[in-house]
Scaffold this motif. Structure first.
Motif, PDB file in Angstrom:
ATOM      1  N   PHE A 150       0.788  -1.249  -0.130  1.00 15.29           N
ATOM      2  CA  PHE A 150      -0.097   0.024  -0.148  1.00 15.29           C
ATOM      3  C   PHE A 150       0.824   1.305   0.071  1.00 15.29           C
ATOM      4  N   ALA A 151       2.285   1.191   0.073  1.00 17.18           N
ATOM      5  CA  ALA A 151       3.228   2.231  -0.095  1.00 17.18           C
ATOM      6  C   ALA A 151       2.768   3.291   0.957  1.00 17.18           C
ATOM      7  N   MET A 152       2.840   2.427   2.123  1.00 11.72           N
ATOM      8  CA  MET A 152       2.402   3.214   3.516  1.00 11.72           C
ATOM      9  C   MET A 152       3.714   3.162   4.655  1.00 11.72           C
ATOM     10  N   THR A 153       4.924   3.090   3.983  1.00 14.27           N
ATOM     11  CA  THR A 153       6.189   2.813   4.634  1.00 14.27           C
ATOM     12  C   THR A 153       6.050   3.838   5.985  1.00 14.27           C
ATOM     13  N   GLY A 154       5.900   5.026   5.751  1.00 15.51           N
ATOM     14  CA  GLY A 154       6.019   6.084   7.106  1.00 15.51           C
ATOM     15  C   GLY A 154       4.897   5.951   7.761  1.00 15.51           C
ATOM     16  N   TRP A 155       3.839   5.387   7.560  1.00 15.08           N
ATOM     17  CA  TRP A 155       2.635   5.314   8.338  1.00 15.08           C
ATOM     18  C   TRP A 155       2.941   4.296   9.598  1.00 15.08           C
ATOM     19  N   ARG A 156       3.870   3.446   9.449  1.00  9.49           N
ATOM     20  CA  ARG A 156       4.351   2.638  10.341  1.00  9.49           C
ATOM     21  C   ARG A 156       3.245   1.699  11.083  1.00  9.49           C
ATOM     22  N   LEU A 157       2.611   0.642  10.284  1.00  7.32           N
ATOM     23  CA  LEU A 157       1.488   0.007  10.586  1.00  7.32           C
ATOM     24  C   LEU A 157       1.842  -1.659  10.203  1.00  7.32           C
ATOM     25  N   GLY A 158       1.648  -2.358  11.069  1.00  7.26           N
ATOM     26  CA  GLY A 158       1.761  -3.652  10.532  1.00  7.26           C
ATOM     27  C   GLY A 158       0.858  -4.858  11.864  1.00  7.26           C
ATOM     28  N   TYR A 159       0.799  -6.058  11.459  1.00  7.10           N
ATOM     29  CA  TYR A 159      -0.017  -6.777  12.468  1.00  7.10           C
ATOM     30  C   TYR A 159       0.479  -8.208  12.533  1.00  7.10           C
ATOM     31  N   LEU A 160       0.403  -8.892  13.598  1.00  8.29           N
ATOM     32  CA  LEU A 160       0.287 -10.312  14.050  1.00  8.29           C
ATOM     33  C   LEU A 160      -0.831 -11.193  14.130  1.00  8.29           C
ATOM     34  N   ALA A 161      -1.046 -11.937  13.440  1.00 11.52           N
ATOM     35  CA  ALA A 161      -2.073 -13.076  13.625  1.00 11.52           C
ATOM     36  C   ALA A 161      -1.635 -14.347  14.206  1.00 11.52           C
ATOM     37  N   GLY A 162      -2.434 -14.977  14.928  1.00 11.75           N
ATOM     38  CA  GLY A 162      -1.934 -16.304  15.685  1.00 11.75           C
ATOM     39  C   GLY A 162      -2.478 -16.591  16.765  1.00 11.75           C
ATOM     40  N   PRO A 163      -2.657 -17.876  17.222  1.00 11.41           N
ATOM     41  CA  PRO A 163      -2.978 -18.500  18.525  1.00 11.41           C
ATOM     42  C   PRO A 163      -3.143 -17.474  19.602  1.00 11.41           C
ATOM     43  N   LYS A 164      -4.431 -17.444  20.409  1.00 10.59           N
ATOM     44  CA  LYS A 164      -4.506 -16.326  21.260  1.00 10.59           C
ATOM     45  C   LYS A 164      -3.474 -16.227  22.486  1.00 10.59           C
ATOM     46  N   HIS A 165      -2.860 -17.400  22.860  1.00  5.76           N
ATOM     47  CA  HIS A 165      -1.948 -17.691  23.682  1.00  5.76           C
ATOM     48  C   HIS A 165      -0.666 -17.012  23.453  1.00  5.76           C
ATOM     49  N   PHE A 166      -0.321 -16.936  22.289  1.00  7.47           N
ATOM     50  CA  PHE A 166       0.959 -16.057  21.644  1.00  7.47           C
ATOM     51  C   PHE A 166       1.009 -14.988  21.252  1.00  7.47           C
ATOM     52  N   VAL A 167      -0.344 -14.560  20.774  1.00  4.20           N
ATOM     53  CA  VAL A 167      -0.514 -12.930  20.489  1.00  4.20           C
ATOM     54  C   VAL A 167      -0.686 -12.348  21.870  1.00  4.20           C
ATOM     55  N   ALA A 168      -1.435 -12.617  22.751  1.00 11.05           N
ATOM     56  CA  ALA A 168      -1.414 -12.141  24.160  1.00 11.05           C
ATOM     57  C   ALA A 168      -0.245 -11.761  24.661  1.00 11.05           C
ATOM     58  N   ALA A 169       0.686 -12.804  24.638  1.00  7.60           N
ATOM     59  CA  ALA A 169       2.154 -12.648  24.896  1.00  7.60           C
ATOM     60  C   ALA A 169       2.745 -11.488  24.452  1.00  7.60           C
ATOM     61  N   CYS A 170       2.852 -11.302  23.103  1.00  7.37           N
ATOM     62  CA  CYS A 170       3.329 -10.416  22.121  1.00  7.37           C
ATOM     63  C   CYS A 170       2.572  -9.026  22.905  1.00  7.37           C
ATOM     64  N   GLY A 171       1.376  -8.999  22.991  1.00  2.81           N
ATOM     65  CA  GLY A 171       0.560  -7.777  23.467  1.00  2.81           C
ATOM     66  C   GLY A 171       1.225  -7.329  24.785  1.00  2.81           C
ATOM     67  N   LYS A 172       1.698  -8.324  25.529  1.00  5.67           N
ATOM     68  CA  LYS A 172       2.176  -8.012  27.072  1.00  5.67           C
ATOM     69  C   LYS A 172       3.239  -7.203  26.823  1.00  5.67           C
ATOM     70  N   ILE A 173       4.249  -7.726  25.711  1.00  2.00           N
ATOM     71  CA  ILE A 173       5.552  -6.988  25.520  1.00  2.00           C
ATOM     72  C   ILE A 173       5.215  -5.757  24.917  1.00  2.00           C
ATOM     73  N   GLN A 174       4.116  -5.548  24.014  1.00  9.63           N
ATOM     74  CA  GLN A 174       4.079  -4.235  23.305  1.00  9.63           C
ATOM     75  C   GLN A 174       3.524  -3.274  24.379  1.00  9.63           C
ATOM     76  N   SER A 175       2.665  -3.870  25.395  1.00  6.88           N
ATOM     77  CA  SER A 175       1.936  -2.884  26.337  1.00  6.88           C
ATOM     78  C   SER A 175       3.070  -2.098  27.300  1.00  6.88           C
ATOM     79  N   GLN A 176       4.463  -2.741  27.412  1.00  3.37           N
ATOM     80  CA  GLN A 176       5.284  -2.164  28.273  1.00  3.37           C
ATOM     81  C   GLN A 176       6.501  -1.499  27.264  1.00  3.37           C
ATOM     82  N   PHE A 177       6.201  -1.603  26.042  1.00  3.32           N
ATOM     83  CA  PHE A 177       7.345  -1.017  24.946  1.00  3.32           C
ATOM     84  C   PHE A 177       6.716   0.074  24.376  1.00  3.32           C
ATOM     85  N   THR A 178       5.864   0.142  23.478  1.00  3.46           N
ATOM     86  CA  THR A 178       5.354   1.219  22.831  1.00  3.46           C
ATOM     87  C   THR A 178       4.003   1.454  22.860  1.00  3.46           C
ATOM     88  N   SER A 179       3.068   0.647  23.456  1.00  6.82           N
ATOM     89  CA  SER A 179       1.700   0.649  23.483  1.00  6.82           C
ATOM     90  C   SER A 179       1.166   0.486  22.030  1.00  6.82           C
TER      91      SER A 179
END
Length: 469
Positions: free
Chosen positions: A302-331
């Motif tokens: 989408f030619a959106m390099t400067g918008w800084r937007l990505g995502y992760l999809a996976g089993p809830k157990h792993f995604v929640a763990a990644c969310g925990k890191i993000q909550s203490q990192f960038t929100s």
């Protein structure tokens, strides 16, 4: 530290204007905002020499040691070379920059308007850490319709770019001593992300004669009880190779035999793919949904390099763990970018006409480059099936001695030579785990690429390639 300030009017001045280095540090002709220097004249040439006067800086008495984890990480050569080329351009040197993987197209108007409207309507506050429910539902619809993957919004984590999604996934699932399996050539950040998680990157080389595709038997031979994660990038950065479904199925059969083994599928170039190649999401294979962390984003297609937007999809157990890191990192990611992301996913299947137009242009550029480099003596190429990179084997030129330059003995010295002589910025293949090659991004206009090929040909033509003994 010494920074040359001589004229950039001739090609040989490039080495004095900018010292090409393997780290992220570099020097340019005029850098008043980054270097504290004292100008002096020596033999008619202006030089800037760092002061050697005793310092009263209180920092001198502090312990300046860094974490061993940080010391083990290499700087990104892609970013370093891109910065170097930009510095030369700002200094007036007409460098053709083909190092960074950034589309030269503007963000489609409907996406830009959504971002502008978000600002006008006051949608400028924090969002939930995992991303807005609106965007996560849109991502779920996209994954269902385009990839045959069924996810719920709480199995999606929106981040500040796919890069953040990947490093959070690696940190969430890897423990010290674990091994991360990475086929080479690889995106420069994968091994460093493993090291930041105190895991060990295990590199599996592939060959240009196999279109840089992983051989299942070789993969199986490298796995052990320490193997925790395999990283697959298809279409690939830096090679543009696309894993056929049959190959992915063979890999899945191997994965099933290892209870601890997970797969991170980096699908950021999913929509930049050329017929007859087709994209297959690894998580869509039988039994792999539970094993797979799928990463995607908006930057490339989408030619959106400067918008800084990505995502992760996976089993809830792993995604929640990644969310925990993000909550203490960038929100959470930018509220404005997330509104733009919703608009992007509303443009139609695979981005609709706007993305199709960009992909058509990329394919035209690829075709031109492949045909052009086939005419170079001693050069090997594998025709990319996706992304916007050409990974070219120039190793037949290694061992060549160039008057006034020295010996071209690896991918870094070749790139330095081409920056100096042809004024074209490329990335050494050594950064991607294959020193025989260099990476060229064709996310630039066809005219720019034509000029680059002409300059490279002119620079290499006088060179006499070494004769094998």
């Amino acid at each position: 530290m010494e920074v040359g300030l001589t004229s950039a009017s001739t090609p040989t001045s490039l080495r004095s204007s900018l010292h090409y280095r393997s780290s992220s540090s570099f020097s340019i002709r005029d850098a008043p905002r980054t270097l504290c220097v004292k100008p002096r004249r020596f033999s008619g040439s202006l030089r800037a020499v760092a002061s050697s006067e005793p310092s009263s800086d209180p920092m001198d008495s502090l312990d300046l040691s860094l974490s061993p984890r940080v010391r083990s990480v290499k700087p990104s050569k892609t970013m370093a070379i891109t910065d170097q080329a930009t510095a030369l351009v700002q200094a007036g040197v007409p460098v053709i920059r083909l190092a960074a993987g950034e589309p030269d197209f503007d963000t489609p108007a409907v996406i830009a308007e959504a971002g502008i409207n978000a600002i006008r309507e006051g949608y400028t506050r924090y969002t939930p850490n995992a991303g807005t429910i609106e965007l996560r539902k849109a991502i779920c619809r996209k994954l269902e319709e385009e990839n045959g993957l069924s996810y719920k919004p709480d199995e999606i984590l929106v981040s500040n770019g796919a890069k953040q999604s990947i490093i959070q996934a690696v940190q969430a699932v890897c423990s010290p001593g674990d091994e991360v399996i990475i086929p080479a050539p690889f995106w420069v950040s994968y091994p460093e992300m493993a090291r930041l998680a105190d895991a060990t990157p295990i590199i599996i080389p592939t060959d240009i004669s196999d279109n840089f595709l992983l051989k299942p038997k070789v993969l199986a031979s490298k796995l052990s009880e320490k193997s925790r994660l395999i990283i697959i990038c298809s279409p690939s950065n830096p090679t543009g190779s696309v894993c056929p479904k049959e190959l992915l199925e063979e890999i899945a059969n191997i994965v099933r035999k290892h209870p601890r083994l997970l797969v991170l599928s980096d699908e950021i170039y999913e929509h930049i793919i050329y017929s007859p190649a087709k994209h297959t999401s690894f998580a869509s294979l039988p039994g792999m949904w539970e094993r797979t962390l799928t990463v995607n984003g908006f930057s490339k297609a989408f030619a959106m390099t400067g918008w800084r937007l990505g995502y992760l999809a996976g089993p809830k157990h792993f995604v929640a763990a990644c969310g925990k890191i993000q909550s203490q990192f960038t929100s959470g990611a930018s509220s404005i970018s997330q509104k733009a992301g919703v608009a992007a996913l509303g443009m139609g299947y695979a981005g609709g006409e706007a993305v199709a137009t960009m992909v058509k242009a990329f394919e035209e550029r690829r075709d031109f480059l492949v045909q052009s480099f086939k005419e170079f003596n001693g050069v090997k190429i594998s025709e990319p099936q996706g992304a916007f990179y050409l990974f070219i084997d120039f190793s037949s030129y290694y061992g060549t001695e160039v008057e006034g330059f020295g010996v071209i003995n690896n991918s870094e010295s070749l790139c330095r030579f081409l920056l100096d002589k042809a004024q074209v910025a490329l990335v050494p293949g050594e950064a991607f785990g294959d020193d025989k090659c260099i990476r060229m991004s064709y996310a630039a206009s066809l005219k720019t690429l034509q000029d680059a090929v002409s300059k490279i040909k002119e620079a290499l033509l006088p060179l006499r390639r070494p004769v094998p003994v």
